[in-house]
Scaffold this motif. Structure first.
Motif, short mmCIF file in Angstrom:
data_model
loop_
_atom_site.label_atom_id
_atom_site.label_comp_id
_atom_site.label_asym_id
_atom_site.label_seq_id
_atom_site.Cartn_x
_atom_site.Cartn_y
_atom_site.Cartn_z
N LYS A 6 31.16 -33.43 -45.38
CA LYS A 6 30.80 -33.30 -43.96
C LYS A 6 31.69 -32.25 -43.28
O LYS A 6 32.88 -32.17 -43.56
CB LYS A 6 30.92 -34.64 -43.24
CG LYS A 6 29.87 -35.67 -43.62
CD LYS A 6 30.00 -36.91 -42.75
CE LYS A 6 28.87 -37.90 -43.01
NZ LYS A 6 28.99 -38.54 -44.34
N ALA A 7 31.09 -31.49 -42.38
CA ALA A 7 31.81 -30.44 -41.66
C ALA A 7 32.19 -30.92 -40.27
O ALA A 7 31.50 -31.75 -39.68
CB ALA A 7 30.95 -29.19 -41.56
N TYR A 8 33.30 -30.38 -39.76
CA TYR A 8 33.68 -30.69 -38.39
C TYR A 8 32.69 -30.03 -37.43
O TYR A 8 32.10 -28.99 -37.72
CB TYR A 8 35.10 -30.22 -38.09
CG TYR A 8 35.32 -28.72 -38.20
CD1 TYR A 8 35.16 -27.88 -37.10
CD2 TYR A 8 35.70 -28.12 -39.41
CE1 TYR A 8 35.35 -26.52 -37.17
CE2 TYR A 8 35.90 -26.75 -39.50
CZ TYR A 8 35.73 -25.95 -38.39
OH TYR A 8 35.91 -24.60 -38.49
N HIS A 9 32.52 -30.66 -36.28
CA HIS A 9 31.59 -30.15 -35.28
C HIS A 9 32.27 -29.08 -34.42
O HIS A 9 33.49 -29.11 -34.23
CB HIS A 9 31.09 -31.27 -34.38
CG HIS A 9 30.15 -32.22 -35.07
ND1 HIS A 9 29.03 -32.73 -34.46
CD2 HIS A 9 30.16 -32.75 -36.32
CE1 HIS A 9 28.38 -33.54 -35.29
NE2 HIS A 9 29.06 -33.57 -36.43
N THR A 10 31.46 -28.18 -33.89
CA THR A 10 31.99 -27.09 -33.07
C THR A 10 31.43 -27.11 -31.65
O THR A 10 31.59 -26.15 -30.90
CB THR A 10 31.68 -25.73 -33.72
OG1 THR A 10 30.27 -25.62 -33.94
CG2 THR A 10 32.42 -25.59 -35.05
N SER A 11 30.78 -28.21 -31.28
CA SER A 11 30.35 -28.39 -29.90
C SER A 11 30.27 -29.87 -29.60
O SER A 11 30.06 -30.69 -30.49
CB SER A 11 29.00 -27.71 -29.64
OG SER A 11 27.99 -28.31 -30.42
N CYS A 12 30.47 -30.21 -28.35
CA CYS A 12 30.44 -31.60 -27.91
C CYS A 12 29.03 -32.16 -28.02
O CYS A 12 28.05 -31.44 -28.19
CB CYS A 12 30.90 -31.71 -26.46
SG CYS A 12 32.55 -31.07 -26.13
N SER A 13 28.95 -33.49 -27.88
CA SER A 13 27.66 -34.15 -27.83
C SER A 13 27.73 -35.27 -26.80
O SER A 13 28.81 -35.59 -26.29
CB SER A 13 27.27 -34.71 -29.21
OG SER A 13 28.25 -35.65 -29.66
N LEU A 17 29.28 -33.49 -23.76
CA LEU A 17 28.52 -32.25 -23.64
C LEU A 17 28.09 -32.03 -22.20
O LEU A 17 28.18 -30.90 -21.68
CB LEU A 17 27.30 -32.28 -24.56
CG LEU A 17 26.38 -31.05 -24.49
CD1 LEU A 17 27.13 -29.78 -24.83
CD2 LEU A 17 25.17 -31.24 -25.41
N GLN A 18 27.64 -33.08 -21.54
CA GLN A 18 27.26 -32.96 -20.13
C GLN A 18 28.45 -32.53 -19.28
O GLN A 18 28.31 -31.70 -18.37
CB GLN A 18 26.71 -34.29 -19.62
CG GLN A 18 25.42 -34.73 -20.29
CD GLN A 18 24.93 -36.08 -19.79
OE1 GLN A 18 25.23 -36.50 -18.67
NE2 GLN A 18 24.19 -36.80 -20.63
N THR A 19 29.62 -33.09 -19.57
CA THR A 19 30.83 -32.73 -18.81
C THR A 19 31.23 -31.29 -19.07
O THR A 19 31.58 -30.55 -18.15
CB THR A 19 31.99 -33.68 -19.17
OG1 THR A 19 31.57 -35.02 -18.94
CG2 THR A 19 33.22 -33.39 -18.34
N ALA A 20 31.16 -30.87 -20.35
CA ALA A 20 31.49 -29.49 -20.69
C ALA A 20 30.55 -28.52 -19.98
O ALA A 20 30.98 -27.49 -19.44
CB ALA A 20 31.43 -29.30 -22.20
N GLN A 21 29.27 -28.84 -19.96
CA GLN A 21 28.29 -27.96 -19.31
C GLN A 21 28.52 -27.90 -17.80
O GLN A 21 28.30 -26.86 -17.18
CB GLN A 21 26.88 -28.46 -19.62
CG GLN A 21 26.47 -28.25 -21.08
CD GLN A 21 25.15 -28.92 -21.42
OE1 GLN A 21 24.70 -29.85 -20.75
NE2 GLN A 21 24.50 -28.43 -22.48
N ALA A 22 28.98 -29.01 -17.22
CA ALA A 22 29.25 -29.04 -15.78
C ALA A 22 30.48 -28.21 -15.42
O ALA A 22 30.68 -27.88 -14.24
CB ALA A 22 29.45 -30.48 -15.32
N HIS A 23 31.29 -27.87 -16.42
CA HIS A 23 32.51 -27.08 -16.20
C HIS A 23 32.47 -25.78 -17.01
O HIS A 23 33.50 -25.33 -17.53
CB HIS A 23 33.74 -27.91 -16.57
CG HIS A 23 34.00 -29.04 -15.64
ND1 HIS A 23 34.73 -28.91 -14.48
CD2 HIS A 23 33.59 -30.33 -15.67
CE1 HIS A 23 34.79 -30.07 -13.86
NE2 HIS A 23 34.10 -30.95 -14.55
N ALA A 24 31.30 -25.19 -17.08
CA ALA A 24 31.15 -23.96 -17.86
C ALA A 24 31.50 -22.71 -17.06
O ALA A 24 31.77 -21.65 -17.65
CB ALA A 24 29.71 -23.85 -18.37
N GLU A 25 31.53 -22.82 -15.74
CA GLU A 25 31.79 -21.64 -14.91
C GLU A 25 33.28 -21.36 -14.79
O GLU A 25 34.12 -22.26 -14.89
CB GLU A 25 31.20 -21.86 -13.51
CG GLU A 25 29.69 -22.07 -13.50
CD GLU A 25 28.92 -20.88 -14.05
OE1 GLU A 25 29.35 -19.74 -13.78
OE2 GLU A 25 27.92 -21.09 -14.75
#
Length: 276
Positions: A6-13, A17-25
């Motif tokens: 199994k590989a490590y992930h490179t993006s949230c879920s 993920l919703q929190t990361a997207q809310a703080h993308a700016e």
């Protein structure tokens, strides 16, 4: 255990993920993070809890992109870039970043009724010292033994390190009980997140999924600890920075199988050195 590759992930879920997207700016602070990293997790929770504006920037610490190395020479996460300076200034090491955020929270305009802090009031230096003593135990003992337990391949070593990890949690409980009524904020006997809560929760959370899955670990069963852990893991600012369970199971298989060169942390554990 069998290593299934199994590989490590490179993006949230999930909620993370919703929190990361809310703080993308772009913002005054940029948090360089990796979705599976517990050291990042403690800083991310603090940013959310203290309501400090920030940008979340997901990086792959194994590939060490140039912009990460500019703020973290070892290529480790978490790292902060302070964009309100010219040129921007770097800051790294999770405990140092947490102390910076706690200091910074004094001067940040927030949209709630009272200013939040993780440490007790400045007017009570003894209580602040006790909170730091709890954190010292977490960083010196609980965190390293988590990795020793997870990376151990021999069954006898797994039993030894599993007992040591359980003892580290029980010692933390002992400190909480000893300091009850003195150290506030803190979820052990209160309703607000505290310094030790944020320091410990990434590894306690991973104990409920990664260690249960790969090592069959059982957490302490006392009613008081179970109630504390539930309050901790159900706290909104913890939940919103957690990805789905599969992300952690996939990303930590490399530790559970003790693959060579898994990380600088894993290498330090295997060589008997202090964590980087």
């Amino acid at each position: 255990m069998k290593d299934t590759g199994k590989a490590y992930h490179t993006s949230c879920s999930g909620l993370a993920l919703q929190t990361a997207q809310a703080h993308a700016e772009a913002d005054n602070l940029t948090l360089f993070g990796s979705c599976f990293c517990p050291f990042v997790h403690r800083v991310w929770i603090a940013l959310e809890y203290l309501k400090i504006p920030y940008q979340y920037y997901e990086v792959d610490p194994y590939r060490k992109p140039k912009d990460l190395l500019e703020v973290s020479p070892k290529g480790l996460v978490p790292a902060l870039r302070l964009n309100n300076y010219s040129p921007p200034k770097p800051l790294n090491e999770s405990t140092v970043i947490l102390a910076y955020l706690e200091d910074l929270s004094d001067g940040v305009s927030v949209n709630h009724a009272h200013q939040r802090h993780l440490l007790p009031a400045l007017s009570d230096p003894y209580a602040r010292a006790l909170a730091r003593l709890e954190a010292d135990h977490i960083n010196r003992t609980l965190v390293p033994v988590f990795y020793r337990y997870l990376q151990a391949q021999d069954s006898a070593d797994q039993i030894t390190h599993g007992k040591a990890f359980l003892a580290a949690i029980e010692k933390l409980i002992e400190l909480f009980e000893k300091h009850e009524g003195t150290v506030q904020p803190g979820l052990w006997a209160g309703e607000e997140l505290g310094w030790a809560d944020v320091m410990a929760v990434p590894w306690l959370f991973r104990a409920t999924n990664v260690l249960v899955h790969y090592r069959g670990f059982s957490l302490p069963t006392s009613n008081k600890f179970k109630a504390y852990l539930e309050r901790l893991l159900q706290h909104p600012d913890v939940q919103k920075t957690c990805s789905t369970e599969q992300l952690y199971l996939d990303s930590y298989e490399r530790y559970a199988a003790n693959r060579p060169h898994t990380s600088q942390v894993a290498n330090a554990i295997n060589s008997g050195q202090e964590l980087p």
